[in-house]
Design an enzyme around this catalytic site. Structure first.
Site, PDB file in Angstrom:
ATOM      1  N   ASP A   1      -8.366   0.817  -1.015  1.00 32.57           N
ATOM      2  CA  ASP A   1      -9.340   0.706  -2.111  1.00 32.57           C
ATOM      3  C   ASP A   1     -10.097   2.000  -2.399  1.00 32.57           C
ATOM      4  O   ASP A   1     -10.782   2.089  -3.398  1.00 32.57           O
ATOM      5  CB  ASP A   1     -10.400  -0.348  -1.767  1.00 32.57           C
ATOM      6  CG  ASP A   1      -9.806  -1.734  -1.676  1.00 32.57           C
ATOM      7  OD1 ASP A   1      -8.680  -1.904  -2.161  1.00 32.57           O
ATOM      8  OD2 ASP A   1     -10.463  -2.624  -1.125  1.00 32.57           O
TER       9      ASP A   1
ATOM     10  N   HIS B   1      15.307  23.239  -9.495  1.00 37.99           N
ATOM     11  CA  HIS B   1      14.366  22.743 -10.500  1.00 37.99           C
ATOM     12  C   HIS B   1      13.966  21.292 -10.318  1.00 37.99           C
ATOM     13  O   HIS B   1      13.063  20.824 -11.009  1.00 37.99           O
ATOM     14  CB  HIS B   1      14.949  22.954 -11.897  1.00 37.99           C
ATOM     15  CG  HIS B   1      14.851  24.382 -12.322  1.00 37.99           C
ATOM     16  ND1 HIS B   1      15.735  25.339 -11.875  1.00 37.99           N
ATOM     17  CD2 HIS B   1      13.950  25.022 -13.101  1.00 37.99           C
ATOM     18  CE1 HIS B   1      15.391  26.508 -12.387  1.00 37.99           C
ATOM     19  NE2 HIS B   1      14.316  26.348 -13.130  1.00 37.99           N
TER      20      HIS B   1
END
Ligand code: ATP
EC number: 2.7.1.11
Length: 796
Positions: free
Chosen positions: A205, A697
């Site tokens: 949380d 990449h």
């Protein structure tokens, strides 16, 4: 010192990385390391059942091979356990050892190997009623003293950390009682007069005060954003509305950040209920407005604990009814439930727990009876120690403030990122400026999210956001367009660069660039990019001597996967890139493990900056890392080969695991990835084989990570307010002869625990222009940590 670690409360991703880091760091510091299975329940039960069943004390060493005392030669202590001890969890007999009836277990180095990629907690967690009672805690104290354990690391939520503090406060009383009942001896009572405790916050949380981030929250946010990205496409196709319920009983962080990173239309969080009454009107007006300007989809996020201003719960089903009945929208509810608990940890949930675990051991080793118990936190990019009780009290004060309807106080008790994100979500005001936005250098995750936030902020403020497409070359070709609110709607989740980007600097024709600034009447410039953007800002600032058009506020928001912009510890895109690297390495490691005895040499991008390689190695548990900053030498390689041979030699026959070596693409021009791989292959002989993989990449990542998106929004909005502030200062000067100060051409940086604006001329002092990186690299110590955590002796 004998130290035990336990995980408690709800499980969260990253708990295993905490255990791994604490255990390994403890061993490296010469401590004896233990784990407590099943949280506080295990502490209360101890090893009593085992003693009763066998009539014997539980065997302390896992396999009899643990050397006594500190272990100066790390390699000799590598072979504790077999890596399976705790993965079993059923109490079965494993590797000559049984866990049945044993909850407090000594562990070694190999027991926690490879725990990075596993979600949840392998040592188990529980909610223990017994530990809440004085009798339970008395039994827990006895069990710790019986095993001689002096210090406890607790990883859990606010409840667990409260329990830890209660335990520490009560400890002297518990010891006195055990002594008075003659359960322990005088010597034991004296040796265990104090219990050292340190807390780590494991909670999805992000509900703990005094830390920006809790372990598990980033992964939970990843899962929610994946869900939103998926829902977005179906919502768009059918022109539907979706109401998403996310976790967060007392804390709206997940809902808020998911709202920011997922581009939601409306959010409900416990700390800040909608102010207008009735909220139904406010929500419908906002959503109808979005629909009126052509939006086809609607996303509303409701935190589990969302409330209205009178503390009545706001439920997803009711929100759905309001949207269907009042606006006639085809609306669906999605409750994400336990999928949010995480599973596979994201990069940050491997890095953060590792760094915090190291700090937890340091805090214990430095602790005295006079020092308070600490909780390990993080502020921006700095690992911090804060008094545990203060943090717990502050967290509870938030819940109290909410129930007292003091929402302002509730917000003030949350970390700054929280309230800034909320401000960003609801920004309003008025000032009219023509603000140009440009992308520079290679694409990086979060560039589009930052642009989207800037555009929407501009529109709300009454500014005109102008996109310069294809960098400075595009500007010279008049590729300047006005962006619309709807036009950037789906940019949050888009990778690459929607504006188009290249490496052309304004020096290509500075006079012509100035003329274009004038032609388009640009009153401010925001550049999003890497080293090129920094360089461009430097050139434009220098150009102020000759061209009045550059006397406007100009900012650079660093966005580059290499994270090579000087002074800032974080650039947009680096988190996405680390996650791409973790994904690729997890897959490679699986293949490496399946084929046993294999070393994989993984090559990363990053130019002459070793950030991605180093942090990637930390996040994947790689055993060696090569960076351009440190370089490579024959002496180093000789020692590395020796280390690998020793390490593989220590593995049990036929049970060797694959290992990763990460090498930055330009770490050395001679010892290339191919040379390195061949060297390992040749030297490994019958012990290990070697293969290589180049990530190239792929590291630019596909979809930007939620962290990059959320930070993009936050930093982008800070850039906008910076521009407004400096524009207001300029406005005080006569219109014809405005002179912008050096401060008004600046880079937004994250330095340790704060966000700092650095004038570009100041940045220059810290830049290594030839190597395109900063002169100092904050992560340089991480390389040693990576290698220490795999047991590689330091290079002399
Ligand atoms: P989450 O955020 O996932 O709910 P948490 O740590 O807050 O995690 P809790 O169930 O509140 O979860 O607490 C976990 C355990 O900590 C409890 O089951 C109990 O054993 C112990 N504990 C909590 N509060 C106390 C307390 N005041 N005194 C003693 N023990 C406590």
């Amino acid at each position: 010192m004998k130290i035990a670690i336990l995980t408690s409360g709800g499980d969260s991703a990253g708990m295993n990385a905490v255990v791994r880091s604490v255990v390994k760091t403890g061993i490296l510091k010469g401590c004896e390391m233990w784990v407590v299975r099943e949280g506080y329940e295990g502490l209360v039960r101890g090893n009593t059942e085992y003693r009763q069943a066998t009539g014997m004390d539980a065997p302390t060493p896992n396999d009899g091979s643990i050397p006594d005392g500190p272990t100066p030669n790390i390699l000799s202590s590598l072979r504790f356990g077999d890596g399976k001890l705790l993965k079993d969890g059923t109490g079965d007999y494993l590797g000559g050892r049984t866990l049945k009836g044993r909850y407090i277990v000594r562990v070694g180095w190999d027991d926690v190997r490879g725990w990075f990629a596993e979600g949840g907690t392998l040592i188990g967690t529980a909610r223990s009623k017994a530990f809440r009672t004085p009798e339970g805690r008395l039994a827990a104290a006895h069990n710790l003293i019986r095993e001689g354990i002096e210090a406890l690391v607790v990883c859990g939520g606010d409840g667990s950390l409260t329990g830890a503090d209660v335990f520490r406060a009560e400890w002297p009383k518990l010891v006195a009682e055990l002594r008075s009942q003659s359960i322990i001896t005088d010597a034991q009572a004296e040796a265990h007069a104090h219990l050292k405790i340190v807390g780590l916050v494991g909670s999805i949380d992000n509900d703990m005060s005094m830390t920006d981030m809790t372990i598990g929250a980033p992964t939970a946010l990843h899962r929610i954003c994946e869900a939103i990205d998926n829902i977005n496409s179906t919502a768009f196709s059918h022109s539907r509305a979706f109401v998403l319920e996310v976790m967060g009983r007392h804390c709206g962080w997940l809902a808020l950040l998911a709202g920011v990173a997922g581009g939601a239309d409306f959010i409900f969080i416990p700390e800040q209920p909608p102010k207008g009454m009735p909220w139904e009107d406010e929500m419908c007006a906002a959503i109808q407005h979005h629909r009126d300007i052509g939006k086809r989809k609607t996303i509303v996020i409701v935190a589990e604990g969302a409330i209205d201003i009178d503390l009545n719960p706001i439920k997803a089903e009711y929100v759905k009814d309001v949207l269907s009945d009042r606006l006639g929208l085809d609306t669906r509810v999605t409750t994400l439930g336990h999928t949010q608990r995480g599973g596979r940890p994201c990069a940050w949930d491997r890095i953060l727990p590792t760094l915090q675990g190291v700090e937890a051991i340091a805090a214990l080793l430095e602790s005295t009876p006079q020092t308070p118990s600490y909780m390990i936190g993080i502020q921006e990019n700095k690992i911090t120690r804060v008094p545990l009780m203060e943090a717990v009290e502050m967290t509870m004060a938030v819940a109290q403030a909410v129930s007292d309807k003091d929402f302002e106080k509730a917000m003030s008790l949350r970390d700054p990122e929280f309230s800034e994100s909320l401000d960003g979500f609801i920004a309003t005001a008025s000032l009219r400026l023509r603000i140009a936005l440009i992308h520079m250098g290679a694409p990086a995750g979060g560039m589009n999210a930052a642009t989207r936030a800037a555009v929407r902020y501009c529109l709300r403020q009454g500014h005109t956001p102008l996109a310069i497409q294809n960098g400075f070359r595009g500007l010279l070709d008049d590729n300047v367009v006005e962006l619309s609110w709807l036009g950037v709607d789906s940019w949050m989740a888009r990778g690459g660069s929607e504006l188009g980007t290249n490496r052309t600097l304004p020096s290509v024709d500075l006079g012509a660039v100035a003329a274009k600034f004038q032609q388009f009447n640009l009153q401010a410039l925001m550049m999003i990019g890497g080293f090129e953007a920094f360089n461009a800002l430097l050139i434009l600032e220098g150009g102020r001597k000759h061209y009045p058009a550059f006397h406007i506020p100009m900012v650079h928001l660093p966005a580059t996967i290499s994270n090579n912009v000087p002074m800032t510890e974080y650039s947009l895109g680096s988190d996405t890139s680390l996650n791409a690297l973790v994904d690729a390495c997890d897959a490679i490691k699986q293949s490496a493990s399946a084929s046993r005895n294999r070393v994989f040499v993984v090559e990363t991008q990053g130019g002459k900056c070793g950030y991605i390689a180093t942090m990637g190695a930390l996040a994947t548990g790689a055993c060696l890392v090569y960076t351009p900053e440190v370089g490579m030498s024959l002496n180093m390689l000789r020692k590395d080969v020796k280390f690998l041979k020793t390490r593989y030699g220590l593995d049990e026959k036929g049970k060797s695991e694959g290992r990763l070596v990460i090498r930055n693409e330009v770490a050395s021009s001679v010892y290339t990835t191919e040379v390195l791989t061949n060297m390992f292959k040749e030297e490994g002989g019958s012990l290990f084989d070697a293969r290589s993989a180049s990530l190239g990449h792929t590291l630019q990542g596909g979809i930007p990570s939620p962290m990059d998106r959320a930070r993009a929004v936050r930093l982008s909005l800070k850039c906008m307010t910076f521009i407004e502030r400096h524009h207001a200062l300029l406005e005080q000067q006569p219109a014809k002869a405005r002179h912008a100060t050096g401060e008004s051409a600046a880079v937004i940086t994250i330095q340790s625990s704060s966000i700092e604006w650095v004038p570009v001329q100041e940045m220059l002092k810290h830049a290594d222009m030839a190597n395109r990186r900063g002169k100092e690299s904050w992560w340089s110590g991480v390389k040693e940590l990576v290698e220490a955590l795999v047991g590689r002796p330091a290079l002399k």
